[in-house]
Scaffold this motif. Sequence first.
Motif, PDB file in Angstrom:
ATOM      1  N   TYR A  31       0.833  -1.206   0.000  1.00  0.00           N
ATOM      2  CA  TYR A  31       0.000   0.000   0.000  1.00  0.00           C
ATOM      3  C   TYR A  31       0.865   1.253   0.000  1.00  0.00           C
ATOM      4  CZ  TYR A  31      -3.244   3.475   1.893  1.00  0.00           C
ATOM      5  OH  TYR A  31      -3.987   4.600   2.113  1.00  0.00           O
ATOM      6  N   PHE A  32       1.833   1.322   0.899  1.00  0.00           N
ATOM      7  CA  PHE A  32       2.661   2.522   0.985  1.00  0.00           C
ATOM      8  C   PHE A  32       3.624   2.652  -0.184  1.00  0.00           C
ATOM      9  CE2 PHE A  32       1.302   2.349   5.474  1.00  0.00           C
ATOM     10  CZ  PHE A  32       0.765   3.621   5.536  1.00  0.00           C
ATOM     11  N   ILE A  33       4.117   1.552  -0.707  1.00  0.00           N
ATOM     12  CA  ILE A  33       4.969   1.609  -1.898  1.00  0.00           C
ATOM     13  C   ILE A  33       4.161   2.121  -3.092  1.00  0.00           C
ATOM     14  CG2 ILE A  33       6.194   0.186  -3.593  1.00  0.00           C
ATOM     15  CD1 ILE A  33       7.265  -1.444  -1.230  1.00  0.00           C
ATOM     16  N   THR A  34       2.927   1.649  -3.221  1.00  0.00           N
ATOM     17  CA  THR A  34       2.067   2.102  -4.320  1.00  0.00           C
ATOM     18  C   THR A  34       1.758   3.582  -4.199  1.00  0.00           C
ATOM     19  OG1 THR A  34       1.085  -0.099  -4.461  1.00  0.00           O
ATOM     20  CG2 THR A  34      -0.122   1.703  -5.488  1.00  0.00           C
ATOM     21  N   LEU A  35       1.406   4.045  -3.000  1.00  0.00           N
ATOM     22  CA  LEU A  35       1.127   5.469  -2.814  1.00  0.00           C
ATOM     23  C   LEU A  35       2.356   6.322  -3.113  1.00  0.00           C
ATOM     24  CD1 LEU A  35      -1.127   5.720   0.363  1.00  0.00           C
ATOM     25  CD2 LEU A  35      -1.762   5.980  -2.009  1.00  0.00           C
ATOM     26  N   GLY A  36       3.522   5.867  -2.677  1.00  0.00           N
ATOM     27  CA  GLY A  36       4.756   6.608  -2.956  1.00  0.00           C
ATOM     28  C   GLY A  36       5.060   6.673  -4.436  1.00  0.00           C
ATOM     29  N   THR A  37       4.863   5.565  -5.133  1.00  0.00           N
ATOM     30  CA  THR A  37       5.121   5.516  -6.569  1.00  0.00           C
ATOM     31  C   THR A  37       4.162   6.432  -7.333  1.00  0.00           C
ATOM     32  OG1 THR A  37       5.886   3.239  -6.340  1.00  0.00           O
ATOM     33  CG2 THR A  37       5.308   3.977  -8.553  1.00  0.00           C
ATOM     34  N   VAL A  38       2.890   6.377  -6.976  1.00  0.00           N
ATOM     35  CA  VAL A  38       1.906   7.248  -7.633  1.00  0.00           C
ATOM     36  C   VAL A  38       2.237   8.716  -7.376  1.00  0.00           C
ATOM     37  CG1 VAL A  38      -0.526   7.939  -7.610  1.00  0.00           C
ATOM     38  CG2 VAL A  38       0.083   5.519  -7.661  1.00  0.00           C
ATOM     39  N   SER A  39       2.672   9.041  -6.162  1.00  0.00           N
ATOM     40  CA  SER A  39       3.039  10.422  -5.842  1.00  0.00           C
ATOM     41  C   SER A  39       4.245  10.884  -6.656  1.00  0.00           C
ATOM     42  CB  SER A  39       3.348  10.548  -4.353  1.00  0.00           C
ATOM     43  OG  SER A  39       2.230  10.219  -3.588  1.00  0.00           O
ATOM     44  N   LEU A  40       5.233  10.027  -6.794  1.00  0.00           N
ATOM     45  CA  LEU A  40       6.407  10.384  -7.592  1.00  0.00           C
ATOM     46  C   LEU A  40       6.046  10.588  -9.055  1.00  0.00           C
ATOM     47  CD1 LEU A  40       9.144   8.069  -6.063  1.00  0.00           C
ATOM     48  CD2 LEU A  40       8.999  10.556  -5.917  1.00  0.00           C
ATOM     49  N   ILE A  41       5.206   9.729  -9.596  1.00  0.00           N
ATOM     50  CA  ILE A  41       4.790   9.865 -10.990  1.00  0.00           C
ATOM     51  C   ILE A  41       4.018  11.168 -11.188  1.00  0.00           C
ATOM     52  CG2 ILE A  41       3.272   8.895 -12.759  1.00  0.00           C
ATOM     53  CD1 ILE A  41       4.120   6.111 -11.707  1.00  0.00           C
ATOM     54  N   ALA A  42       3.128  11.489 -10.247  1.00  0.00           N
ATOM     55  CA  ALA A  42       2.368  12.738 -10.348  1.00  0.00           C
ATOM     56  C   ALA A  42       3.306  13.946 -10.280  1.00  0.00           C
ATOM     57  CB  ALA A  42       1.333  12.810  -9.236  1.00  0.00           C
ATOM     58  N   GLY A  43       4.327  13.888  -9.435  1.00  0.00           N
ATOM     59  CA  GLY A  43       5.290  14.984  -9.337  1.00  0.00           C
ATOM     60  C   GLY A  43       6.085  15.172 -10.610  1.00  0.00           C
ATOM     61  N   VAL A  44       6.494  14.070 -11.235  1.00  0.00           N
ATOM     62  CA  VAL A  44       7.241  14.151 -12.493  1.00  0.00           C
ATOM     63  C   VAL A  44       6.351  14.715 -13.600  1.00  0.00           C
ATOM     64  CG1 VAL A  44       8.341  12.739 -14.278  1.00  0.00           C
ATOM     65  CG2 VAL A  44       8.896  12.354 -11.884  1.00  0.00           C
ATOM     66  N   LEU A  45       5.104  14.268 -13.661  1.00  0.00           N
ATOM     67  CA  LEU A  45       4.187  14.806 -14.666  1.00  0.00           C
ATOM     68  C   LEU A  45       3.960  16.293 -14.474  1.00  0.00           C
ATOM     69  CD1 LEU A  45       1.517  11.961 -14.929  1.00  0.00           C
ATOM     70  CD2 LEU A  45       3.213  12.632 -16.638  1.00  0.00           C
ATOM     71  N   LEU A  46       3.819  16.710 -13.236  1.00  0.00           N
ATOM     72  CA  LEU A  46       3.637  18.128 -12.958  1.00  0.00           C
ATOM     73  C   LEU A  46       4.883  18.923 -13.349  1.00  0.00           C
ATOM     74  CD1 LEU A  46       1.807  20.314 -11.838  1.00  0.00           C
ATOM     75  CD2 LEU A  46       2.746  19.853  -9.582  1.00  0.00           C
ATOM     76  N   ALA A  47       6.062  18.373 -13.111  1.00  0.00           N
ATOM     77  CA  ALA A  47       7.300  19.053 -13.496  1.00  0.00           C
ATOM     78  C   ALA A  47       7.386  19.217 -15.013  1.00  0.00           C
ATOM     79  CB  ALA A  47       8.509  18.277 -12.974  1.00  0.00           C
ATOM     80  N   PHE A  48       6.931  18.209 -15.766  1.00  0.00           N
ATOM     81  CA  PHE A  48       6.933  18.321 -17.222  1.00  0.00           C
ATOM     82  C   PHE A  48       5.907  19.337 -17.715  1.00  0.00           C
ATOM     83  CE2 PHE A  48       8.894  13.962 -17.394  1.00  0.00           C
ATOM     84  CZ  PHE A  48      10.080  14.384 -17.970  1.00  0.00           C
ATOM     85  N   CYS A  49       4.808  19.487 -17.002  1.00  0.00           N
ATOM     86  CA  CYS A  49       3.758  20.421 -17.398  1.00  0.00           C
ATOM     87  C   CYS A  49       4.027  21.848 -16.928  1.00  0.00           C
ATOM     88  CB  CYS A  49       2.415  19.966 -16.844  1.00  0.00           C
ATOM     89  SG  CYS A  49       1.829  18.430 -17.570  1.00  0.00           S
ATOM     90  N   LEU A  50       5.009  22.048 -16.089  1.00  0.00           N
ATOM     91  CA  LEU A  50       5.267  23.354 -15.501  1.00  0.00           C
ATOM     92  C   LEU A  50       5.516  24.457 -16.527  1.00  0.00           C
ATOM     93  CD1 LEU A  50       5.366  24.703 -12.775  1.00  0.00           C
ATOM     94  CD2 LEU A  50       7.795  24.170 -12.647  1.00  0.00           C
ATOM     95  N   PRO A  51       6.296  24.244 -17.590  1.00  0.00           N
ATOM     96  CA  PRO A  51       6.469  25.326 -18.574  1.00  0.00           C
ATOM     97  C   PRO A  51       5.146  25.748 -19.226  1.00  0.00           C
ATOM     98  CG  PRO A  51       8.171  23.672 -18.886  1.00  0.00           C
ATOM     99  CD  PRO A  51       7.205  23.128 -17.881  1.00  0.00           C
ATOM    100  N   ALA A  52       4.292  24.797 -19.537  1.00  0.00           N
ATOM    101  CA  ALA A  52       3.004  25.142 -20.135  1.00  0.00           C
ATOM    102  C   ALA A  52       2.116  25.875 -19.141  1.00  0.00           C
ATOM    103  CB  ALA A  52       2.300  23.871 -20.619  1.00  0.00           C
ATOM    104  N   ILE A  53       2.174  25.495 -17.876  1.00  0.00           N
ATOM    105  CA  ILE A  53       1.384  26.167 -16.842  1.00  0.00           C
ATOM    106  C   ILE A  53       1.869  27.609 -16.671  1.00  0.00           C
ATOM    107  CG2 ILE A  53       0.847  26.193 -14.371  1.00  0.00           C
ATOM    108  CD1 ILE A  53       0.985  23.113 -14.488  1.00  0.00           C
ATOM    109  N   ARG A  54       3.176  27.800 -16.696  1.00  0.00           N
ATOM    110  CA  ARG A  54       3.720  29.162 -16.568  1.00  0.00           C
ATOM    111  C   ARG A  54       3.342  30.033 -17.745  1.00  0.00           C
ATOM    112  NH1 ARG A  54       9.646  28.071 -13.908  1.00  0.00           N
ATOM    113  NH2 ARG A  54       8.846  27.678 -11.822  1.00  0.00           N
TER     114      ARG A  54
END
Length: 61
Positions: A31-54
């Motif tokens: 459970y905690f490994i899955t939550l951590g992995t999903v959080s990391l993936i969401a953070g990476v996706l947000l980092a890739f979207c950051l230039p478009a958001i700006r």
Amino acid sequence: MIALFYLSLSLGFAAGGRAGEWYTQRTEVVYFITLGTVSLIAGVLLAFCLPAIRRASAGTE
């Protein structure tokens, strides 16, 4: 903006409720490994979207 704020809160609470359904004592580590992995993936996706958001929010403060 206030509506989006409350929408993000409700989506977070709903996602937390769904994730809480998966938790049992037997599957605690998975459970905690899955939550951590999903959080990391969401953070990476947000980092890739950051230039478009700006670019979309240019001129706002």
